[in-house]
Design a protein around this motif. Structure first.
Motif, PDB file in Angstrom:
ATOM      1  N   GLU A  51       0.835  -1.209   0.000  1.00 45.70           N
ATOM      2  CA  GLU A  51       0.000   0.000   0.000  1.00 45.70           C
ATOM      3  C   GLU A  51       0.865   1.253   0.000  1.00 45.70           C
ATOM      4  O   GLU A  51       0.557   2.235  -0.678  1.00 45.70           O
ATOM      5  CB  GLU A  51      -0.944  -0.019   1.203  1.00 45.70           C
ATOM      6  N   ALA A  52       1.965   1.235   0.754  1.00 46.24           N
ATOM      7  CA  ALA A  52       2.881   2.378   0.758  1.00 46.24           C
ATOM      8  C   ALA A  52       3.504   2.561  -0.621  1.00 46.24           C
ATOM      9  O   ALA A  52       3.626   3.689  -1.121  1.00 46.24           O
ATOM     10  CB  ALA A  52       3.962   2.182   1.818  1.00 46.24           C
ATOM     11  N   ALA A  53       3.886   1.457  -1.253  1.00 44.44           N
ATOM     12  CA  ALA A  53       4.451   1.530  -2.596  1.00 44.44           C
ATOM     13  C   ALA A  53       3.425   2.057  -3.586  1.00 44.44           C
ATOM     14  O   ALA A  53       3.747   2.842  -4.486  1.00 44.44           O
ATOM     15  CB  ALA A  53       4.958   0.157  -3.031  1.00 44.44           C
ATOM     16  N   LEU A  54       2.162   1.658  -3.408  1.00 47.37           N
ATOM     17  CA  LEU A  54       1.093   2.134  -4.279  1.00 47.37           C
ATOM     18  C   LEU A  54       0.899   3.642  -4.137  1.00 47.37           C
ATOM     19  O   LEU A  54       0.730   4.354  -5.127  1.00 47.37           O
ATOM     20  CB  LEU A  54      -0.209   1.391  -3.971  1.00 47.37           C
ATOM     21  N   LYS A  55       0.933   4.145  -2.903  1.00 46.30           N
ATOM     22  CA  LYS A  55       0.806   5.589  -2.674  1.00 46.30           C
ATOM     23  C   LYS A  55       1.958   6.332  -3.343  1.00 46.30           C
ATOM     24  O   LYS A  55       1.768   7.382  -3.954  1.00 46.30           O
ATOM     25  CB  LYS A  55       0.777   5.902  -1.179  1.00 46.30           C
ATOM     26  N   THR A  56       3.160   5.786  -3.231  1.00 44.08           N
ATOM     27  CA  THR A  56       4.327   6.404  -3.863  1.00 44.08           C
ATOM     28  C   THR A  56       4.166   6.430  -5.376  1.00 44.08           C
ATOM     29  O   THR A  56       4.436   7.448  -6.022  1.00 44.08           O
ATOM     30  CB  THR A  56       5.610   5.625  -3.484  1.00 44.08           C
ATOM     31  N   LEU A  57       3.698   5.316  -5.934  1.00 46.91           N
ATOM     32  CA  LEU A  57       3.497   5.260  -7.385  1.00 46.91           C
ATOM     33  C   LEU A  57       2.420   6.233  -7.844  1.00 46.91           C
ATOM     34  O   LEU A  57       2.546   6.859  -8.900  1.00 46.91           O
ATOM     35  CB  LEU A  57       3.129   3.831  -7.812  1.00 46.91           C
ATOM     36  N   ARG A  58       1.368   6.384  -7.050  1.00 49.81           N
ATOM     37  CA  ARG A  58       0.312   7.340  -7.417  1.00 49.81           C
ATOM     38  C   ARG A  58       0.847   8.768  -7.399  1.00 49.81           C
ATOM     39  O   ARG A  58       0.522   9.570  -8.277  1.00 49.81           O
ATOM     40  CB  ARG A  58      -0.869   7.210  -6.458  1.00 49.81           C
ATOM     41  N   ALA A  59       1.690   9.085  -6.410  1.00 44.45           N
ATOM     42  CA  ALA A  59       2.288  10.417  -6.356  1.00 44.45           C
ATOM     43  C   ALA A  59       3.200  10.642  -7.566  1.00 44.45           C
ATOM     44  O   ALA A  59       3.189  11.721  -8.174  1.00 44.45           O
ATOM     45  CB  ALA A  59       3.076  10.596  -5.059  1.00 44.45           C
ATOM     46  N   GLU A  60       3.975   9.617  -7.917  1.00 41.09           N
ATOM     47  CA  GLU A  60       4.844   9.727  -9.093  1.00 41.09           C
ATOM     48  C   GLU A  60       4.022   9.879 -10.362  1.00 41.09           C
ATOM     49  O   GLU A  60       4.385  10.652 -11.255  1.00 41.09           O
ATOM     50  CB  GLU A  60       5.750   8.498  -9.208  1.00 41.09           C
ATOM     51  N   MET A  61       2.912   9.161 -10.459  1.00 39.99           N
ATOM     52  CA  MET A  61       2.039   9.263 -11.636  1.00 39.99           C
ATOM     53  C   MET A  61       1.456  10.662 -11.754  1.00 39.99           C
ATOM     54  O   MET A  61       1.347  11.204 -12.849  1.00 39.99           O
ATOM     55  CB  MET A  61       0.907   8.228 -11.567  1.00 39.99           C
ATOM     56  N   THR A  62       1.092  11.262 -10.625  1.00 42.47           N
ATOM     57  CA  THR A  62       0.563  12.616 -10.650  1.00 42.47           C
ATOM     58  C   THR A  62       1.630  13.573 -11.188  1.00 42.47           C
ATOM     59  O   THR A  62       1.344  14.422 -12.027  1.00 42.47           O
ATOM     60  CB  THR A  62       0.121  13.050  -9.241  1.00 42.47           C
ATOM     61  N   GLY A  63       2.856  13.404 -10.709  1.00 38.79           N
ATOM     62  CA  GLY A  63       3.951  14.237 -11.203  1.00 38.79           C
ATOM     63  C   GLY A  63       4.216  14.008 -12.680  1.00 38.79           C
ATOM     64  O   GLY A  63       4.467  14.962 -13.430  1.00 38.79           O
ATOM     65  N   LEU A  64       4.135  12.753 -13.113  1.00 39.87           N
ATOM     66  CA  LEU A  64       4.354  12.457 -14.535  1.00 39.87           C
ATOM     67  C   LEU A  64       3.245  13.021 -15.408  1.00 39.87           C
ATOM     68  O   LEU A  64       3.502  13.503 -16.514  1.00 39.87           O
ATOM     69  CB  LEU A  64       4.469  10.945 -14.742  1.00 39.87           C
ATOM     70  N   LYS A  65       2.014  12.974 -14.913  1.00 45.18           N
ATOM     71  CA  LYS A  65       0.905  13.556 -15.678  1.00 45.18           C
ATOM     72  C   LYS A  65       1.087  15.059 -15.815  1.00 45.18           C
ATOM     73  O   LYS A  65       0.837  15.634 -16.878  1.00 45.18           O
ATOM     74  CB  LYS A  65      -0.434  13.238 -15.003  1.00 45.18           C
ATOM     75  N   THR A  66       1.532  15.708 -14.753  1.00 50.67           N
ATOM     76  CA  THR A  66       1.792  17.145 -14.804  1.00 50.67           C
ATOM     77  C   THR A  66       2.918  17.436 -15.789  1.00 50.67           C
ATOM     78  O   THR A  66       2.829  18.362 -16.602  1.00 50.67           O
ATOM     79  CB  THR A  66       2.164  17.673 -13.405  1.00 50.67           C
ATOM     80  N   ALA A  67       3.969  16.625 -15.728  1.00 48.92           N
ATOM     81  CA  ALA A  67       5.092  16.811 -16.651  1.00 48.92           C
ATOM     82  C   ALA A  67       4.653  16.580 -18.095  1.00 48.92           C
ATOM     83  O   ALA A  67       5.083  17.295 -19.004  1.00 48.92           O
ATOM     84  CB  ALA A  67       6.235  15.870 -16.281  1.00 48.92           C
ATOM     85  N   ALA A  68       3.790  15.609 -18.314  1.00 51.79           N
ATOM     86  CA  ALA A  68       3.297  15.336 -19.667  1.00 51.79           C
ATOM     87  C   ALA A  68       2.460  16.505 -20.178  1.00 51.79           C
ATOM     88  O   ALA A  68       2.562  16.887 -21.354  1.00 51.79           O
ATOM     89  CB  ALA A  68       2.477  14.050 -19.676  1.00 51.79           C
ATOM     90  N   ALA A  69       1.642  17.088 -19.302  1.00 52.94           N
ATOM     91  CA  ALA A  69       0.848  18.249 -19.710  1.00 52.94           C
ATOM     92  C   ALA A  69       1.766  19.430 -20.035  1.00 52.94           C
ATOM     93  O   ALA A  69       1.535  20.151 -21.013  1.00 52.94           O
ATOM     94  CB  ALA A  69      -0.142  18.618 -18.607  1.00 52.94           C
ATOM     95  N   ASP A  70       2.803  19.626 -19.210  1.00 55.81           N
ATOM     96  CA  ASP A  70       3.765  20.697 -19.481  1.00 55.81           C
ATOM     97  C   ASP A  70       4.479  20.461 -20.806  1.00 55.81           C
ATOM     98  O   ASP A  70       4.696  21.392 -21.581  1.00 55.81           O
ATOM     99  CB  ASP A  70       4.796  20.800 -18.352  1.00 55.81           C
ATOM    100  N   MET A  71       4.843  19.215 -21.062  1.00 55.05           N
ATOM    101  CA  MET A  71       5.535  18.897 -22.304  1.00 55.05           C
ATOM    102  C   MET A  71       4.623  19.140 -23.502  1.00 55.05           C
ATOM    103  O   MET A  71       5.072  19.655 -24.530  1.00 55.05           O
ATOM    104  CB  MET A  71       6.009  17.437 -22.305  1.00 55.05           C
TER     105      MET A  71
END
Length: 139
Positions: free
Chosen positions: A53-73
């Motif tokens: 569950e902790a790993a899942l939370k970390t992955l969700r946070a990373e996905m949010t950052g990646l989605k933001t980066a993708a929108a910026d790109m």
């Protein structure tokens, strides 16, 4: 006409029978009542579950950052797509300004030449060469 066996019976009143998959994979949520405690889970399994569950939370946070980066790109790509047209427009403007600057230099050279000619004419002209209205008053 054949008679149905369900005449007089409401099919919604039928008793729910156990699902055949319950025998293979038991459904503990249906069998645990309010007063019954949930089945015991091995502490190793609970620790692994917490870790996952902790790993899942970390992955969700990373996905949010990646989605933001993708929108910026995507926005940067759109901006970059418009840059060549903008650059071509600026180059046209620079060429136009260079042509205007060359024309201004030519005009400045003409003005300098006319000033020199005017100075020569003034130097060579005597008082009698001036028109009557430019001559001084007689005393």
């Amino acid at each position: 006409m054949a008679k149905r066996s369900t005449i007089g019976e409401n099919p919604l009143d039928a008793v729910n029978h156990e699902h055949p998959l319950d025998t293979v994979v038991p459904d503990f949520s249906a069998r645990t009542g309010r007063g019954q405690p949930p089945p015991e889970v091995d502490p190793e399994v609970q620790a692994r579950l917490a870790e996952l569950e902790a790993a899942l939370k970390t992955l969700r946070a990373e996905m949010t950052g990646l989605k933001t980066a993708a929108a910026d790109m995507a926005s940067l790509k759109a901006t970059m797509a418009g840059l060549p047209n903008e650059l071509a427009g600026l180059r046209r403007e620079v060429d136009q300004l260079k042509a205007e600057a060359a024309a201004a230099k030519a005009l400045q050279a003409e003005v300098t030449q006319f000033k020199a000619e005017l100075a020569q004419i003034r130097a060579s002209a005597g008082p009698g060469d001036l028109p009557f209205w430019m001559r001084g008053k007689k005393k």
